[in-house]
Design a protein around this motif. Sequence first.
Motif, PDB file in Angstrom:
ATOM      1  N   LEU A 197       0.834  -1.207   0.000  1.00  0.00           N
ATOM      2  CA  LEU A 197       0.000   0.000   0.000  1.00  0.00           C
ATOM      3  C   LEU A 197       0.866   1.252   0.000  1.00  0.00           C
ATOM      4  N   ALA A 255      -3.198  -6.523   0.180  1.00  0.00           N
ATOM      5  CA  ALA A 255      -3.213  -5.091  -0.100  1.00  0.00           C
ATOM      6  C   ALA A 255      -4.328  -4.733  -1.073  1.00  0.00           C
ATOM      7  N   ASP A 273      -7.610  -4.490   0.529  1.00  0.00           N
ATOM      8  CA  ASP A 273      -7.772  -3.413   1.502  1.00  0.00           C
ATOM      9  C   ASP A 273      -8.760  -2.372   0.972  1.00  0.00           C
ATOM     10  N   GLY A 325      -5.465   0.509  -1.912  1.00  0.00           N
ATOM     11  CA  GLY A 325      -5.799  -0.871  -2.206  1.00  0.00           C
ATOM     12  C   GLY A 325      -6.701  -1.006  -3.410  1.00  0.00           C
TER      13      GLY A 325
END
Length: 409
Positions: free
Chosen positions: A238, A270, A273, A278
């Motif tokens: 990220l 990631a 996310d 993300g």
Amino acid sequence: MIHILHLVMMATYLSAPLAAFWIDMRRLRRRRQKPPSPQFVGTFCAGIALGTGVSVAFALLTGTHGSIMQAALASYFAAGMLFLLKGFDRLLRNGLLLVIARRHWLILPAAMARIVLLFGIGLPYIMAAGLTYRPKVIPLDDPGSEFHVNFDPVTFSATDGTQLAGWWIPAASQTGERFSQSTVIICHGSGIGKVTALPLIADFVPQGYNVLMFDFRAHGGSGGQIVSFGDNERRDVLGAVDWLQKTHPSRSARIFGLGIQTGGAALIAAAADPSPAGRSIDAVAVYDCFDDLPDLARSLADERFLPPFNWLFDRVGLAMGDLQTGADLTDFSPARDIQSIWPRPVLIVNGSNDGEFPINLGRELYESAPQPKSCRWVNGASMNYLVNDPDTADAVRQFFAKAHPVPVI
């Protein structure tokens, strides 16, 4: 809660040798003897020998050069671990002495209980410490010396503040605006760092893709010494996306992720996310990734350890790893995370000859992924083969070129 316990564990590592020295000094002064005691010196020297040996062995196995600083850090870490084990044994011994006071028939059961507790807790603790602590080495290879391409060394922060070192490699040929605006973030796997994924540069940079490579935490030139097999490392991915969008906005219209082994697990986590970084990852391709960390630990334990060591490694060692890393390793599941990548496409690539990451775990990961998804199974291939295989690279490029999320109705 795990994060707090991790901080306590790290503080204990730092203070254990100093606390042991202070206790040793006070004990000897009461006896009017000069410190340090042979026991303290022996334990500390054993830590130095263990830490230095691990650092040198890791450098030799990877064909790189270690550093005195890394050997010193590993030695201090090992000494702290040994002093903690000695402290635990002393607490056990003193506690059991209280239990068996005037109960002589308990001497044998108490001795057996001490051995079982030392074995059942101490051994998994050593396993967890050995698997999660990583002595770092910095190879001399780089994109310029290996592939004669222009690159810039860069540094940026993970989303938790860990400093990371990377390479920004602009596309060598701009055959169209679409390519110049597309960047592949390459996430290396287990090993010494981003240099292990260097061959992939030849598959993307000449084809018009910009490439960002970086060392995960506890690797190469990045900060940290503790690895978490992809859980904490999601923050590194990220951070790479954040840096790319801030420093090269015109080159990050489309961001693709290519991850290898544990780097693939970090990439999946990631991309799942919910943050803007993300959600900016447009497509994900992974080599030799796994579906679930407890399943991987169980598979490796059954393969490499005899009972009851396999049970201790799987059930106790992984839980001890939570304290070492500050991550919930017992609940880390790329197979669960990959479901949150939808509606973006994923490509799962696995070889059948990877000794650490069995192909059946890759198949389980593929089955867990929602559409759109693709797979590529390469019979007899190891991870190194996949990284250097032009046919696999061509399949990944075609996947990125056609990667579009499914329409959400």
